[in-house]
Design an enzyme around this catalytic site. Structure first.
Site, PDB file in Angstrom:
ATOM      1  N   SER A 174       0.787  -1.263   0.068  1.00 29.52           N
ATOM      2  CA  SER A 174       0.049   0.071  -0.096  1.00 29.52           C
ATOM      3  C   SER A 174       0.774   1.323  -0.045  1.00 29.52           C
ATOM      4  O   SER A 174       1.946   1.211   0.666  1.00 29.52           O
ATOM      5  CB  SER A 174      -0.895   0.018   1.242  1.00 29.52           C
ATOM      6  OG  SER A 174      -1.521  -1.164   1.225  1.00 29.52           O
TER       7      SER A 174
HETATM    8  N1  SAH Z   1      -0.596  -4.966   4.001  1.00 28.83           N
HETATM    9  C1  SAH Z   1       0.312  -5.205   2.778  1.00 28.83           C
HETATM   10  C2  SAH Z   1      -0.304  -4.963   1.524  1.00 28.83           C
HETATM   11  C3  SAH Z   1      -1.700  -5.802   1.300  1.00 28.83           C
HETATM   12  S1  SAH Z   1      -1.922  -6.194  -0.579  1.00 28.83           S
HETATM   13  C4  SAH Z   1       1.633  -4.499   2.912  1.00 28.83           C
HETATM   14  O1  SAH Z   1       1.882  -3.625   3.682  1.00 28.83           O
HETATM   15  O2  SAH Z   1       2.191  -4.870   1.970  1.00 28.83           O
HETATM   16  C5  SAH Z   1      -3.055  -7.282   0.110  1.00 28.83           C
HETATM   17  C6  SAH Z   1      -2.660  -8.898   0.503  1.00 28.83           C
HETATM   18  O3  SAH Z   1      -3.769  -9.553   1.113  1.00 28.83           O
HETATM   19  C7  SAH Z   1      -2.180  -9.636  -0.620  1.00 28.83           C
HETATM   20  O4  SAH Z   1      -0.863 -10.054  -0.082  1.00 28.83           O
HETATM   21  C8  SAH Z   1      -3.027 -10.683  -0.648  1.00 28.83           C
HETATM   22  O5  SAH Z   1      -2.470 -11.985  -1.042  1.00 28.83           O
HETATM   23  C9  SAH Z   1      -3.583 -10.880   0.669  1.00 28.83           C
HETATM   24  N2  SAH Z   1      -4.930 -11.412   0.836  1.00 28.83           N
HETATM   25  C10 SAH Z   1      -5.922 -11.466  -0.048  1.00 28.83           C
HETATM   26  N3  SAH Z   1      -6.939 -12.075   0.378  1.00 28.83           N
HETATM   27  C11 SAH Z   1      -6.559 -12.537   1.633  1.00 28.83           C
HETATM   28  C12 SAH Z   1      -7.214 -13.507   2.631  1.00 28.83           C
HETATM   29  N4  SAH Z   1      -8.446 -13.974   2.398  1.00 28.83           N
HETATM   30  N5  SAH Z   1      -6.495 -13.751   3.707  1.00 28.83           N
HETATM   31  C13 SAH Z   1      -5.319 -13.484   3.797  1.00 28.83           C
HETATM   32  N6  SAH Z   1      -4.520 -12.622   2.894  1.00 28.83           N
HETATM   33  C14 SAH Z   1      -5.356 -12.329   1.977  1.00 28.83           C
END
Ligand code: SAH
Length: 235
Positions: free
Chosen positions: A84
């Site tokens: 993000s």
């Molecule tokens: N917080 C992260 C960025 C988030 S991008 C950072 O600081 O880099 C969103 C992330 O959520 C992705 O890695 C994706 O694989 C994960 N994601 C999506 N659905 C999910 C779920 N049901 N459970 C856990 N992770 C999930």
């Protein structure tokens, strides 16, 4: 022989110098990021600003785009996912009104940057990532950088029952509804934040507060765009 020694000593000094110049550069880039993108947009919480000043975002992005690490934009981290933008990380951290020692669950570890910011703020951080490759890499990265974060690979929709209840829950992927198990794992008096809305287009930064009787109060804070939460959230 002596000449060779002098030459290699000279080279070592050059390498040392260039490393330290580079290190100074990252620190000033972070200060610039705070002064240009965070403070002017309403990030005032000293603990958030301190953490954002410390955590080396360039260590959380792929090597070839490190130079862009302190621009206020999301960046690709592989597997079609993104880290993000710094403002959004700071904003969510501030809206959560964190206090040292709190127990926080993050859903969507991704690069681990948001988790590292939480850990740097002195909260006990648990984070779940659904994509096995990202989960594996992020465990190594956080350990190498010295951030104490418990990472588990799995569908965050169901939360992390063994460590519940949590003071705070932060979902960093977009959902069109609030996963019930995550609300259930929130303490009375706790807060949950997520980008809620249409997962293909845009969402509203939504804060849910659970009062001491378990009643929920919802507030919306503005439009955002996150990658979708997958797994059970989409069923
Ligand atoms: N917080 C992260 C960025 C988030 S991008 C950072 O600081 O880099 C969103 C992330 O959520 C992705 O890695 C994706 O694989 C994960 N994601 C999506 N659905 C999910 C779920 N049901 N459970 C856990 N992770 C999930």
């Amino acid at each position: 022989m002596k000449r060779l020694f002098v030459f290699s000593a000279f080279l070592s000094v050059l390498v040392l110098l260039s490393n330290s110049v580079q290190a100074v550069d990252w620190v000033s880039k972070r200060t610039q990021m705070i002064d240009m993108h965070l403070t002017p947009r309403g990030i005032w919480n000293p603990a958030v600003l301190k953490a954002m000043k410390q955590v080396p975002r360039h260590e959380f992005v792929p090597q070839h785009i490190r130079k862009l690490a302190y621009a206020d934009r999301p960046l690709p981290i592989g597997e079609g996912q993104t880290i993000s933008q710094p403002y959004v990380v700071a904003w969510m951290s501030q809206l959560l009104e964190l206090e040292k020692g709190m127990k926080v669950l993050e859903i969507g570890t991704g690069s681990g940057y948001q988790a590292a910011v939480l850990a740097a703020m002195g909260v006990k951080t648990y984070s779940m990532e659904i994509i096995p490759n990202l989960a594996r890499e992020v465990k190594i990265r956080l350990k190498k950088l010295g951030y104490k974060v418990e990472v588990r690979q799995g569908d965050g929709y169901y939360g992390w029952n063994e460590h519940a209840p949590f003071d705070r829950v932060i979902i960093t992927a977009a959902a069109n509804h609030v996963p019930r198990p995550l609300l259930d794992q929130l303490k009375p008096g706790g807060k949950l934040i997520l980008p809620l809305g249409n997962v293909r287009y845009s969402q509203n930064m939504t804060l849910i507060e659970k009062d001491s009787q378990g009643k929920m109060r919802t507030s919306q804070h503005g439009q955002v765009r996150f990658v979708p939460m997958v797994g059970a959230a989409q069923e």
